[in-house]
Design an enzyme around this catalytic site. Structure first.
Site, PDB file in Angstrom:
ATOM      1  N   HIS A 245       0.828  -1.221   0.000  1.00  0.00           N
ATOM      2  CA  HIS A 245       0.000   0.000   0.000  1.00  0.00           C
ATOM      3  C   HIS A 245       0.858   1.265   0.000  1.00  0.00           C
ATOM      4  O   HIS A 245       0.522   2.254   0.654  1.00  0.00           O
ATOM      5  CB  HIS A 245      -0.934   0.013   1.218  1.00  0.00           C
ATOM      6  CG  HIS A 245      -2.052  -0.998   1.145  1.00  0.00           C
ATOM      7  ND1 HIS A 245      -3.219  -0.779   0.452  1.00  0.00           N
ATOM      8  CD2 HIS A 245      -2.162  -2.247   1.677  1.00  0.00           C
ATOM      9  CE1 HIS A 245      -4.014  -1.842   0.568  1.00  0.00           C
ATOM     10  NE2 HIS A 245      -3.392  -2.746   1.295  1.00  0.00           N
ATOM     11  N   ASP A 308      -1.031  -4.788   5.988  1.00  0.00           N
ATOM     12  CA  ASP A 308      -2.044  -5.603   5.307  1.00  0.00           C
ATOM     13  C   ASP A 308      -1.701  -5.818   3.834  1.00  0.00           C
ATOM     14  O   ASP A 308      -1.036  -4.993   3.217  1.00  0.00           O
ATOM     15  CB  ASP A 308      -3.429  -4.942   5.421  1.00  0.00           C
ATOM     16  CG  ASP A 308      -3.447  -3.533   4.852  1.00  0.00           C
ATOM     17  OD1 ASP A 308      -2.496  -2.771   5.134  1.00  0.00           O
ATOM     18  OD2 ASP A 308      -4.386  -3.200   4.114  1.00  0.00           O
ATOM     19  N   GLU A 309      -2.189  -6.906   3.321  1.00  0.00           N
ATOM     20  CA  GLU A 309      -2.206  -7.184   1.884  1.00  0.00           C
ATOM     21  C   GLU A 309      -0.885  -6.859   1.176  1.00  0.00           C
ATOM     22  O   GLU A 309      -0.890  -6.282   0.102  1.00  0.00           O
ATOM     23  CB  GLU A 309      -3.335  -6.374   1.216  1.00  0.00           C
ATOM     24  CG  GLU A 309      -4.698  -6.703   1.767  1.00  0.00           C
ATOM     25  CD  GLU A 309      -5.771  -5.724   1.313  1.00  0.00           C
ATOM     26  OE1 GLU A 309      -6.888  -6.176   1.062  1.00  0.00           O
ATOM     27  OE2 GLU A 309      -5.502  -4.516   1.207  1.00  0.00           O
ATOM     28  N   ALA A 310       0.230  -7.271   1.791  1.00  0.00           N
ATOM     29  CA  ALA A 310       1.529  -7.016   1.164  1.00  0.00           C
ATOM     30  C   ALA A 310       1.791  -8.137   0.159  1.00  0.00           C
ATOM     31  O   ALA A 310       2.733  -8.912   0.292  1.00  0.00           O
ATOM     32  CB  ALA A 310       2.614  -6.944   2.233  1.00  0.00           C
TER      33      ALA A 310
END
Ligand code: TNX
Length: 494
Positions: A245, A308-310
C-alpha cells in the site's frame, strides 16, 4: 400505571433506575465543578458548549462554589470509587440537581454525554429551541466493557480534512467511542507531511481514487486534530501503511522501490501491487524518520504500521520487515499496532493485532500473547454496502445491513479469541467510494452507533429487538445535529 423510563440511550448503560418526576434545566442553571473535580473543569466547559446553543441558557461554569443550589449540574470526582473503573461514571438526577461522578475526567466526560441523551432530541440543535428541558429523575451507573472503542477513517483513498475529521470526533464522543485511527497513507495518496521526506506530500499527496486533486494534512493540522480529540478523551492512532500500500511513497521517492524507479501515481482501487524494497538499509532509514516524526506528534501510546495485503512482498521478507519495524516503533516509545497479517511475524506481547478477515491470524496473535482489536469485515466495515441496491460502498465482504452490523458479540465472533484477548472493537471506514461528507455520513450512520454499543455495553441484556427501538429514537438526534444517516427500513424510525 406505566413504570417511568429513561429515554433510549446508546450505548446501553450497565444499570439504570428511573424514578418518577424530572429535573428541569432552567435559564439559571449552572455547571458546578466541585473542588474534587477542578482538574476536569474543561469537561464542564465542553458540557456548557454542548447545551448552550439549543437552550439559549447562559450555563456559567462555576468552580468549587460554597454550595450547589437548585438547578445546578454538579461534576465531582471520586477517585476511590473502584466500581467506576477508568472511564465509568454515575449520574444521579433529582428534582433539584443533576450530579455526575467519576473516578477520572474521562468518566465525567462520558457521563456528560449520557446527560445529553437524557435531554430531548432538540438539545442537539445548533439553534435555540423552545423548552422545557426536562431530565427524568433516577440513577445511571455505567462503565465500558472494552477499553478500545474505535473508528478508522481512510483519508488516503479520498482526502478528508481537519473540519470533517473534527466533526467525526464529535459524533464519536456522543456514543463514547475513544480511538480515532487515521489511515494516513496508501497507494493513492500520502496524507501527512513528513519534514525529513518532503516529497511524500509535495508529490505523493496530489492524487486520489478517481483522479481528483488529493490533499494532505500539515503537521500543524495533524497536531490540531490530535489536541481536539484528546480534549474529548479520544486517542488518535496514526497509521502509516507498509510494506505494501505504498505506491504514493514510491512515486515520491523511486529509490524506495524494488526496481529503484518511481511508478506512476495510482488512482484505481486495486490492492496488493506495491512494496517497499525490503533488504536495503535506506528503507529502514526512511521508516525510522517517518516513525520518529509521527511518534512525536502522537501523545497516545499506539502507532499503526498497516502491514495488510503485502501481496508483492516476498513472505520471508515480510516477516523480516515487520520485526524490524516493530523494533523501530518501540525505540520511539510506541506500541505497534498492525493489521492481522503482522501475526505471521514474531510479535512482542505488547504489540496489537487488528483482525479483519482471517480467524487463523487472530489466533496466531493470541498465541504470541498479543492483544486483538476486532474489525471483522463482514460486521464492522462501514464501507460495505447496506444492500445490493446501495449506490455507495463495496461488497467484497458481502452487504451489511444495520442488523448484521450490530447483532454479534465480540467475545464469540472469532473462535479461539476470547474476551480477555481483546483490546476492543473498531469500525473501519475505507474511502474508495466516498469523497464528501454526505457519503461519509451515509456509510457511517447509523451503523457506527451499533459498534459503539458493542464496545461499551455488557453482552447480557443486549438484543437487536431492544436496540432497534432505541436506535429508532436516535434518528431525530442525528438529524438535529445535521448528521446524515441511512434510514434503513429494518429500523422503525420515529
Ligand atoms: C481491504 S482490510 C483493505 C483495504 C481496502 C478495504 C476495502 C484491509 C486491512 N485492507 O485496503 O480499502 O479492504 O473494503
Amino acid at each position: 400505571m406505566r413504570a417511568p423510563a429513561f429515554p433510549p440511550l446508546i450505548p446501553r448503560p450497565l444499570a439504570a433506575a428511573p424514578e418518577r418526576g424530572a429535573f428541569e434545566l432552567g435559564p439559571r442553571a449552572r455547571i458546578v465543578v466541585a473542588r474534587s473535580a477542578l482538574e476536569a473543569v474543561d469537561v464542564g466547559r465542553l458540557l456548557a458548549s454542548a447545551l448552550r446553543p439549543a437552550t439559549g441558557h447562559a450555563l456559567p461554569v462555576v468552580r468549587a462554589p460554597r454550595a450547589a443550589v437548585a438547578g445546578d449540574i454538579v461534576l465531582s470526582l471520586a477517585p476511590g470509587d473502584r466500581s467506576l473503573g477508568d472511564e465509568g461514571y454515575r449520574v444521579r438526577v433529582d428534582a433539584e440537581t443533576v450530579s455526575i461522578t467519576a473516578r477520572r475526567p474521562a468518566g465525567l466526560f462520558w457521563g456528560t454525554q449520557t446527560l445529553r441523551q437524557l435531554l430531548p432530541p432538540p438539545i442537539e440543535s445548533g439553534e435555540p429551541v423552545e423548552g422545557p428541558w426536562l431530565v427524568p429523575r433516577g440513577t445511571i451507573h455505567d462503565r465500558p466493557r472494552l477499553a478500545w472503542r474505535g473508528l478508522m477513517l481512510d483519508v488516503a483513498r479520498h482526502f478528508f480534512g481537519v473540519d470533517e475529521i473534527e466533526r467525526l470526533v464529535d459524533e464519536m464522543t456522543v456514543y463514547k467511542l475513544n480511538r480515532l485511527h487515521l489511515h494516513l497513507t496508501d497507494d493513492q495518496g500520502w496524507r501527512l507531511a513528513i519534514r525529513s521526506w518532503p516529497n511524500l506530500t509535495r508529490i505523493g499527496a496530489r492524487s486520489e481514487v478517481g483522479g481528483g486533486p488529493g490533499g494532505h494534512l500539515t503537521q500543524r493540522q495533524f497536531a490540531r486534530i490530535v489536541a481536539y480529540a484528546r480534549r474529548r478523551f479520544v486517542d488518535v492512532v496514526p497509521e502509516i501503511d507498509m510494506p505494501g500500500h505504498v505506491n504514493a511513497a514510491l512515486v515520491s521517492y523511486g529509490r524506495l522501490a524494488a526496481g529503484g524507479s518511481a511508478p506512476a501515481p495510482y488512482t484505481g482501487i486495486e490492492v496488493g501491487f506495491s512494496s517497499l524494497t525490503i533488504r536495503k538499509e535506506l528503507t529502514y532509514a526512511f521508516v525510522d524518520d517517518v516513525v520518529r516524526e509521527v511518534a512525536a506528534l502522537t501523545p497516545g501510546p499506539y502507532l499503526h504500521i498497516g502491514g495488510d495485503e503485502a501481496l508483492s512482498t516476498d513472505p520471508a521478507d515480510y516477516g523480516f520487515f515487520v520485526e524490524r519495524v516493530q523494533r523501530i516503533v518501540r525505540a520511539h516509545g510506541k506500541r505497534m499496532v498492525g493489521w492481522e497479517e503482522v501475526a505471521r511475524a514474531r510479535l512482542r506481547r505488547t504489540s496489537v493485532v487488528q483482525h479483519w478477515h482471517d480467524a487463523g491470524l487472530a489466533r496466531r496473535a493470541v498465541e504470541q500473547g498479543a492483544k486483538v482489536i476486532l474489525s471483522p469485515a463482514t460486521r464492522t466495515y462501514l464501507d460495505m454496502k447496506y444492500t445490493p441496491a446501495s449506490s455507495l460502498g463495496l461488497s467484497w465482504a458481502g452487504t451489511t445491513d444495520v442488523r448484521q452490523a450490530y447483532d454479534w458479540d465480540p467475545a464469540t465472533v472469532v473462535e479461539g479469541v476470547s474476551e480477555r484477548d481483546l483490546l476492543g472493537v473498531e469500525a473501519a471506514l475505507w474511502s474508495e467510494t466516498i469523497d464528501d461528507r454526505a457519503g461519509l455520513d451515509h456509510l457511517a450512520f447509523p451503523r457506527l452507533l451499533g459498534h459503539a454499543e458493542l464496545g461499551w455495553s455488557p453482552a447480557e441484556g443486549r438484543s437487536w429487538r431492544d436496540y432497534r427501538l432505541r436506535l429508532a429514537a436516535h434518528g431525530a438526534r442525528l438529524a438535529a445535529r445535521g448528521t446524515g444517516f441511512h434510514a434503513a427500513p429494518e429500523v422503525p424510525w420515529v
